[in-house]
Each structure stands twice: as structure tokens, then as C-alpha cells.
Design an enzyme around this catalytic site. Structure first.
Site, mmCIF file in Angstrom:
data_model
loop_
_atom_site.group_PDB
_atom_site.id
_atom_site.type_symbol
_atom_site.label_atom_id
_atom_site.label_comp_id
_atom_site.label_asym_id
_atom_site.label_seq_id
_atom_site.Cartn_x
_atom_site.Cartn_y
_atom_site.Cartn_z
ATOM 1 C CB ALA A 33 -64.041 58.154 18.182
ATOM 2 C CD GLU A 81 -69.128 52.453 22.129
ATOM 3 O OE1 GLU A 81 -69.712 51.574 22.790
ATOM 4 O OE2 GLU A 81 -69.643 53.520 21.782
ATOM 5 C CD GLU A 124 -61.117 52.055 7.867
ATOM 6 O OE1 GLU A 124 -61.167 52.621 8.977
ATOM 7 O OE2 GLU A 124 -61.876 52.308 6.944
ATOM 8 N N GLY A 125 -62.355 46.938 9.272
ATOM 9 C CA GLY A 125 -63.026 45.657 9.003
ATOM 10 C C GLY A 125 -61.977 44.559 8.887
#
Lengths: 361, 409
Positions: B127, B130, B386-387
Site C-alpha cells: 500500500a 494515496e 508500477e509507474g
């Protein structure tokens, strides 16, 4: 085991060629293009590195280290220096490699020493034909048997025709099967007209009209089975590697320019519009190089490489064009001038889609 | 070792094993759990837990011989099967990678043992993201306050893959990234292992998504969620912003190092989805009598042949970039640039390939009767998580230009 590192020996060769390309080839690229002339002394100097001879059997004066992967490494570095000069430097292999692969010992003894000897002797291979839809695997140039030999009739273009060369291998179909015929450049029935292209201007090429050209049986090379496809695959790997070199040259110039050039108080490379374009170029160059290497590796392993060589070459020639165009764009107005190299890279890169076996590995 | 494109015998065994598994266990469930989003794919989970964890049964198989390349091959095959079901597998996943990378031997044993055990299936999750901190991980607002022997976590995390399963099934855990000192910037960000069912960790909801619907993507809230200090991964020391590079800053760097390891795997997953689509397209074309010719002049090629050739070249290019990044990992070399190159290329390429496959197959490609439309929806996530494409371009750009993150923002 998957490995993307060249061997130590390959690294050494690539590094030597890189230095040579940087110190000797690149500084001459612009002038040679402008003059439409090759640097004769430089070709001799490059020949002394033994790049062509290295791949030839030791029995015929070579180094006995044939490798398409090594060839790709060399072609990229030279292509990075300048495409036209790179094609000229490696031109002896246009004859030496097919002779080496397909010739009899007698033919090798007769022809190879001149191509791999001390003096630079340009080579030539005539595969490309000028008509629309021309297919190098199915030449329309005809050879008919006559007496103990053959008579050639047909039309070729984009044939390297460098001063000092005396021979040329011509592909032609004889009774439905392709063969290579070694002709002498000054032979009766051959009319060579110099060509002018948008790029590779320093490399002399000719359009050939062959009319009743006589070739002795002893001067032909068989292309049975998959010999012609494999020859073309070797061409695609060599040209693909050169295309990567051209792309890398343009990309590096654009990258350095973008770090220098100021706009709104900062180098333009600090703007994402430019930085991301450069990032995409770097990714595409690396990706296409791996495809070229994979095709080269398959050739070295004796595996079928038709699909891989074709795809790698398509990809490499496309990105060479895109990256060169992108580099011109990054340099803006300067990119359009002949003061900077990207415009030369762009003109050279455009040619890859019509080149066929202008170089071999 | 010289340049070689030959995968080892061991990797070939793994490839065949996972391909068969993908075909037999995953494909038959693909449509079902795409339709029934948020439903646990119990058949798959039970099967995997009972039979899938051991790897190939072949006596010649010697474990992960090819290192990360083999892991990539495995991920590609399983995502060729189904990317959503792959993500839903009961494994430690990214949370496990963080524990493995930054945890002590004791932590690794404690948190990872249930994944090897005979108990019920368990999940790990990570996690980070946000609402206001996605790619910009340094902007994390979730706090971890030291209180005696514990840390107390407060905040809300979104887009947590397998977050629901990891938070609710006993034995699993969520690795939560939180700041212990907002004034320290990145240096204050630390990772905490929050075991499943820890009081204060609550499942707020799961996302409805374009694709990978078999995978749960959770929002988790942490309200005075208390974990022992022993659950902190890496050093507790806070390096102040601008204190320079060096040891001690395992928090943020740990997260970033996890990405260097996970990006090639995500790129491999992407290649798997793209290949599913391309394999199917090629089979259909063969059935329809359309052949792709590699030995004719470009002027003789049909439009579909050209499209297929470009798709093949692009997919292979993405795969090779992926394997390069993975091979560097296996040899312990820094691969930050290469991992981002692979991820950027693969994410974009498979998005395009899967869209093209839908296009070329016409109404059939668009129809839910086939899986082609699903693969297109599944593929898109690879250009995001993942980007994103853009984050990876940014990383590549910084590397090639030798610019710091403050110079190229």
C-alpha cells in the site's frame, strides 16, 4: 543462458571501431557528403583494422572469426560515424563473404586474397533492381547458358561502384534458379551510369544495364536451397545495425544540443516535451538493437532467421528515420541546416527501406 | 559469456509448465471472473494453493536457474493465461518483495512462512498510493507515530492490489508506506508490515475497473492502527532532506528499489497479455487463409501482414528489453534505467497491440464471445501501474541526461 553482453573479444573489437569512427570517420562525414566523395586514404586506414579479413577463413588469408553478432557491433559503430563511409569501408565483404560462403576452394584462392589483402580493394554486389515491386529473391535479370558459360541480360541499381574495385557479383535467374555471377566492371556489355541519391552521397553507386554480358562457368556461385535468403538475411542484419548507428548518432547530437541550448532561462532538456522525446528515442534504439542482435545470433547459431532478420530490419529502419527526424526537430531551425549532422542522418536513414544487401555480416 | 538469446533448459521447462497451467486452469475461468468482478475466483485460488505453488514437477527442473529472466518468463506465461487471475493468486506479491528486499531474516521468516504453509490461502499486498500521492510517492500523507514499542498508523491508501484479500485473510499482510516525520520528506518515509485483521485497518471498498477485474484493487483506511516496532522494514533512522546520499535511508529508497525489481516483472506480465492477443489473432488469420510472409518485398505486403509484422516486432522488442533488465538484476547490476525502459516500452506496446487485434478482428474482436476485447481492457493497466508511461519516461530521461529529480521535474 540469456546474455546481452558481448564477449571480451567482441568488446575489444567494438571499442577499437568506435574510437576509429569517432576520431576518423565522423570528422569527415560532412565534407564527404558535400563533396560526394569518399576519403581514399581513410578507407585504406580502416582496411588495415582487418574488419573484413577477420571474418574470412584462415586458409585464405583471413582471421577465421566469422560472427554475425560481431559484424553487427562493427556495423553499428561505423554507421554511427557515417553511413556512406561505413558502407565503403565494409564493401570488400560484399564479395568476400558470399565467395567465402558459396565458392569453391579454387574460387576462394583466386578471389579472396585480393579482397582481404594489405590494400583496400572495394567490393560490389548487385542485387537490387529498379522496377516497382522488385524482389531480391526472384531477380528478373536473366542468365542463359551459352557455350560453356552464361550470358546475362538485365538491369540493376544501387550498386556500390567505388573507385579501385574491379569486380562485382550480380544476381540473376538461370532456368528459374538464382545464381551469383562474378563480372569484371570493365567487361563488354556492362553500362554503368553513376546515380545520385538523397543520402549516402559520398558512396558512389551505379545503375547497371547488362546486355549480353558473358560469364564463364568458373565465375559463378551457386545459390541453391536457402543460400539467397540467407545472404539477404545477413544483409538485413548488417543494415539494421547500421540503422541503429545512424539513429544513435542523431539521438546523441540531439541530447547534447538539448543540454546546451537555453530557452526561458534553462536548457531545453529540462522541459518534458524535449526530455520525453529523447527518452523515447533511447528506448527505441535499445529495443531495435536487441532485435538486430537476436537475428544475428540466430544466424551464428545456424537457426532460421528469415522472420527475425526481416522484423529487426523493418524496426531498425523505421526507428532510424523516426529518431533522425526527432533529432532534427529537437534542434529546430539549426536541425534543418547542414551545419549539424541530424539532417544528414535523416537523409541517410530514409534510404534503408530501399537498401538490400548494401552491406553483409 | 557472449551474447545469447537462448533461454536455459530450466527456463524452458518452467515456460512449458506455466503455459500448460495457464491454458488449463486460467483460460476457462477468464470470462467468468471478468463478468463477476469482486467475486473471489475460488476454483483458481484453491487449485493454485493446492497444486500451483510447487512449480514444475519435471525431475529435470532445478528451481530458478535463470534468475529473474525465468521469473519474467513465468509471469509472461501466466498473464498469457489471465492477468487478473495472476494478480489474484495467493502469493506475497509486492508486499513480499518489500519484505524480502528490506526485511531482516527474522522478519522474512515471520511474514513469509504462511505462504509456504499448509494453512488456508494467504495474500500479501503493498500500500503506497494515496489520493494525492500516486507517482509522487514522496508526497505520502499517511503517518506512523512512535508510541512505546509500537507505531500507530493513520491515513488512507488506494489502488492496493489484493488489498482486500491481504487485509481480511488471516496470515496475510499489507506493507504500508507511511511517514514518521513529514519535515524529513522522503527520508521520513518508512515501510510497515500490517498483518491481516489488525485492529484499525479497514477495507473501505474495491474499485470497479476497465480490466483485470478478477484482481481486487482496494482502498484501505488506517485509524490508530497499531503495529509493533518490530514490523518496521529497514532502519528507523530518519535522514533529513538534503543530508546527502548514503546508508540509513532504506525507506524511500527501499520502495524505489522494489520498483526496479518489479518493473521488469510487470513488463513481462504486459508482454503476456499482448502475446495472448497476438497469438489468437495469428491463429484466426491462419484459419482464414491469411499468411504473413517474411520473404516478399515490402511493396507486396498486405495491410494486415504489415500490421502483424509490426505487432510481432514491437512485442519481441518489449520482451527483449524486459529480459535485459531482468538479466541485469540477476547479476546484481543497477538496472533502474533498463527496468524503466522495459516497462515504458512494454506498457505502450501491449496497449497498442491489443487494440489493434480488436480492430483487425472486427465485430468478433469487439464481442464478448471472444477474449480479445478483454485482453485489450486488461492490457491498459500495464501502461499505468508500477509507474505510468510518463513516470518511466521521466526516469529514463533523467538517466540519459544525467539530471537530478530537481532539475528534471
Amino acid at each position: 543462458m540469456i546474455d546481452f553482453d558481448p564477449s571480451e573479444e567482441q568488446q575489444l573489437i567494438a571499442e577499437t571501431v568506435k574510437q576509429f569512427a569517432q576520431n576518423e570517420v565522423r570528422p569527415r562525414a560532412r565534407d564527404c557528403d558535400e563533396a560526394g566523395k569518399l576519403p581514399a586514404e581513410l578507407l585504406q586506414e580502416a582496411h588495415a583494422l582487418g574488419l573484413v579479413a577477420n571474418a574470412i577463413d584462415e586458409r585464405f588469408g583471413g582471421g577465421g572469426a566469422r560472427s554475425a553478432v560481431t559484424g553487427a557491433l562493427v556495423a553499428e559503430e561505423l554507421g554511427w560515424g557515417d553511413l556512406a563511409i561505413a558502407l565503403a569501408i565494409l564493401s570488400p565483404s560484399l564479395e568476400a563473404l558470399p565467395i567465402s560462403d558459396l565458392g569453391s576452394d579454387e574460387q576462394k584462392q583466386r578471389w579472396l586474397p585480393a579482397l582481404t589483402g594489405q590494400r583496400f580493394r572495394p567490393g560490389s554486389l548487385a542485387l537490387t533492381e529498379p522496377h516497382y515491386g522488385a524482389d531480391p529473391l526472384r531477380p528478373e535479370t536473366r542468365a542463359r547458358r551459352e557455350g560453356g558459360g552464361y550470358v546475362l541480360d538485365g538491369h540493376k541499381c544501387l550498386v556500390p561502384w567505388i573507385e579501385g574495385g574491379d569486380g562485382c557479383l550480380v544476381s540473376a535467374a538461370c532456368d528459374g534458379e538464382a545464381r551469383l555471377f562474378r563480372v569484371s566492371r570493365s567487361q563488354a556489355g556492362i553500362t554503368a551510369t553513376p546515380e545520385r541519391y538523397m543520402g549516402i552521397q559520398a558512396l558512389p553507386t551505379a545503375e547497371l544495364v547488362l546486355s549480353g554480358v558473358q560469364v564463364a562457368e568458373a565465375d559463378t556461385l551457386p545459390l541453391a536451397g536457402d543460400a539467397l535468403p540467407r545472404l539477404i538475411q545477413r544483409g538485413r542484419v548488417a543494415q539494421g545495425a547500421m540503422a541503429i548507428g545512424v539513429a544513435r548518432a542523431a539521438y546523441e547530437i540531439a541530447r547534447e544540443y538539448a543540454k546546451e541550448r537555453q530557452a526561458f532561462g534553462a536548457p531545453i532538456a529540462t522541459k518534458q516535451a524535449i526530455a520525453f522525446k529523447l527518452a523515447d528515442m533511447a528506448i527505441e534504439i535499445d529495443a531495435a538493437r536487441l532485435l538486430v542482435w537476436e537475428a544475428a545470433w540466430r544466424i551464428d547459431e545456424g537457426l532460421d532467421a528469415q522472420r527475425e532478420a526481416t522484423l529487426a530490419y523493418r524496426q531498425a529502419s523505421r526507428i532510424a528515420l523516426e529518431v533522425s527526424d526527432g533529432a532534427v526537430q529537437v534542434l529546430g531551425g539549426h536541425g534543418y541546416t547542414r551545419e549539424y549532422l541530424p539532417e544528414l542522418c535523416l537523409r541517410n536513414a530514409r534510404g534503408f527501406t530501399c537498401f538490400e544487401a548494401l552491406s553483409l555480416v | 559469456m557472449p551474447i545469447s538469446f537462448e533461454i536455459t533448459k530450466n527456463t524452458r521447462i518452467a515456460q512449458a509448465h506455466y503455459h500448460e497451467l495457464a491454458q488449463q486452469q486460467m483460460r476457462p475461468l477468464s470470462r467468468k471472473y471478468d463478468d463477476r468482478e469482486h467475486e473471489l475466483p475460488v476454483e483458481w485460488i484453491d487449485w493454485f494453493w493446492k497444486h500451483g505453488r510447487g512449480g514444475p514437477k519435471n525431475p529435470d527442473f532445478e528451481g530458478p536457474g535463470d534468475g529473474f529472466v525465468q521469473v519474467c518468463v513465468q509471469a509472461e506465461e501466466l498473464c498469457w493465461g489471465d492477468a487478473g487471475l495472476y494478480l489474484r493468486m495467493p502469493t506475497a506479491a509486492l508486499g513480499g518483495s518489500a519484505v524480502a528486499a528490506a526485511g531482516t531474516p527474522a522478519q522474512r521468516e515471520r511474514f513469509l512462512a504462511p505462504f509456504r504453509g499448509d494453512g488456508p490461502p494467504v495474500w500479501g499486498a503493498m500500500a503506497i498510493t494515496e489520493a494525492q500521492a500516486g507517482s509522487d510517492s514522496a508526497a505520502i500523507q499517511t503517518t506512523a507515530q512512535r508510541d512505546g514499542d509500537d507505531y500507530v498508523l493513520n491515513g488512507t491508501k488506494i489502488f492496493c492490489t489484493s488489498g482486500e484479500s491481504a487485509a481480511l485473510h488471516e496470515g496475510g499482510f499489507v506493507v504500508v508506506w507511511a511517514t514518521v516525520d513529514k519535515s524529513a520528506g522522503r527520508g521520513g518515509i518508512k515501510a510497515f508490515v500490517v498483518p491481516a485483521k489488525t485492529p484499525g485497518m479497514r477495507l473501505v471498498g474495491v474499485e470497479k475497473k476497465l480490466g483485470i477485474r478478477a484482481s481486487d484493487t482496494a482502498t484501505l483506511s488506517f485509524e490508530n492502527c497499531r503495529v509493533p516496532a518490530a514490523n518496521l522494514l529497514g532502519s528507523a533512522e530518519v535522514k533529513k532532506a538534503g543530508a546527502g546520499k548514503g546508508a540509513g535511508d532504506k525507506g524511500f529508497k527501499g520502495a524505489m528499489a522494489t520498483f526496479d525489481a518489479s518493473r521488469p516483472i510487470v513488463a513481462a506480465m504486459a508482454v503476456g497479455v499482448g502475446r495472448a492477443s497476438l497469438d489468437f489473432l495469428r491463429e484466426e488469420l491462419t484459419r482464414l487463409g491469411v499468411r504473413v510472409r517474411y520473404d516478399v518485398p515490402a511493396s507486396a505486403l498486405g495491410a494486415v501482414e504489415r500490421d502483424v509484422m509490426d505487432m510481432e516486432a514491437e512485442l519481441q522488442a518489449a520482451r527483449l528489453l524486459t529480459w535485459r533488465a531482468a538479466a541485469m538484476m540477476s547479476r546484481g547490476r543497477p538496472n533502474n534505467l533498463e527496468a524503466s525502459m522495459a516497462k515504458a516500452k512494454a506498457g505502450l506496446v501491449v496497449t497498442r497491440i491489443t487494440q489493434k487485434a480488436v480492430e483487425l478482428l472486427g465485430p468478433a474482436g469487439y464481442s464478448k464471445k471472444l477474449l480479445v476485447e478483454k485482453w485489450m481492457r486488461d492490457a491498459k493497466i500495464n501502461d499505468i501501474y508500477e509507474g505510468t508511461q510518463q513516470i518511466n519516461q521521466l526516469i529514463v530521461a533523467r538517466r540519459i541526461l544525467d539530471y537530478s529529480s530537481s532539475l528534471l521535474r
